[in-house]
Scaffold this motif. Structure first.
Motif, PDB file in Angstrom:
ATOM      1  N   GLN A   1      47.795  59.986  83.500  1.00 28.06           N
ATOM      2  CA  GLN A   1      46.617  60.323  82.703  1.00 28.06           C
ATOM      3  C   GLN A   1      47.002  60.502  81.233  1.00 28.06           C
ATOM      4  O   GLN A   1      46.277  60.074  80.343  1.00 28.06           O
ATOM      5  CB  GLN A   1      45.951  61.603  83.231  1.00 28.06           C
TER       6      GLN A   1
ATOM      7  N   THR B   1      41.594  68.044  94.139  1.00 26.82           N
ATOM      8  CA  THR B   1      41.241  66.647  94.392  1.00 26.82           C
ATOM      9  C   THR B   1      42.310  65.962  95.232  1.00 26.82           C
ATOM     10  O   THR B   1      41.999  65.225  96.175  1.00 26.82           O
ATOM     11  CB  THR B   1      41.021  65.899  93.060  1.00 26.82           C
TER      12      THR B   1
ATOM     13  N   THR C   1      42.896  69.117  89.652  1.00 28.27           N
ATOM     14  CA  THR C   1      43.675  67.967  90.116  1.00 28.27           C
ATOM     15  C   THR C   1      44.248  68.249  91.501  1.00 28.27           C
ATOM     16  O   THR C   1      44.183  67.403  92.395  1.00 28.27           O
ATOM     17  CB  THR C   1      44.806  67.630  89.119  1.00 28.27           C
TER      18      THR C   1
ATOM     19  N   PHE D   1      41.004  59.035  89.910  1.00 31.31           N
ATOM     20  CA  PHE D   1      41.471  59.438  88.585  1.00 31.31           C
ATOM     21  C   PHE D   1      41.440  58.302  87.560  1.00 31.31           C
ATOM     22  O   PHE D   1      41.845  58.493  86.410  1.00 31.31           O
ATOM     23  CB  PHE D   1      42.897  60.006  88.677  1.00 31.31           C
TER      24      PHE D   1
ATOM     25  N   SER E   1      50.824  65.370  91.883  1.00 35.03           N
ATOM     26  CA  SER E   1      50.156  65.961  90.732  1.00 35.03           C
ATOM     27  C   SER E   1      50.899  65.622  89.439  1.00 35.03           C
ATOM     28  O   SER E   1      50.278  65.279  88.424  1.00 35.03           O
ATOM     29  CB  SER E   1      50.059  67.477  90.917  1.00 35.03           C
TER      30      SER E   1
ATOM     31  N   VAL F   1      50.236  61.915  88.646  1.00 32.68           N
ATOM     32  CA  VAL F   1      48.869  61.722  88.151  1.00 32.68           C
ATOM     33  C   VAL F   1      48.775  62.218  86.702  1.00 32.68           C
ATOM     34  O   VAL F   1      48.223  61.538  85.834  1.00 32.68           O
ATOM     35  CB  VAL F   1      47.841  62.449  89.053  1.00 32.68           C
ATOM     36  N   GLY F   2      49.355  63.382  86.429  1.00 32.68           N
ATOM     37  CA  GLY F   2      49.341  63.928  85.074  1.00 32.68           C
ATOM     38  C   GLY F   2      50.027  63.015  84.076  1.00 32.68           C
ATOM     39  O   GLY F   2      49.541  62.790  82.965  1.00 32.68           O
TER      40      GLY F   2
END
Length: 84
Positions: A80, A7, A4, A52, A73, A76-77
């Motif tokens: 997700q 990216t 991640t 993502f 990060s 995004v986590g």
């Protein structure tokens, strides 16, 4: 460094308009101090969403979410996990 993070750094290099190479920045480095503008952060957000397969909700559309690689990060986590 996670996939991640790699990216995110690639997206920052392509869309962040930073005056430093994202690979040289620490996870907590201020991306706005490194040259990212609010306009560039929108491009980064759109690229993250596409990469993502996530969507940033309105409450996450603030400077602090895009302030550092670590903050991006974490966001995004979180997104997700919510969609899993």
């Amino acid at each position: 460094m996670t996939d991640t993070d790699h990216t995110i750094r690639r997206i920052l290099k392509e869309h962040g308009r930073l005056n430093k190479d994202p690979a040289s920045l620490g996870p907590e480095a201020d991306l706005y101090e490194a040259g990212m503008t609010s306009h560039a952060s929108v491009n980064v957000m759109l690229a993250l969403e596409g990469e993502f397969n996530i969507e940033f909700p309105d409450h996450m559309l603030k400077r602090s979410v895009f302030e550092s690689i670590a903050a991006i990060s974490a966001a995004v986590g979180e997104l997700q996990s919510a969609s899993a």
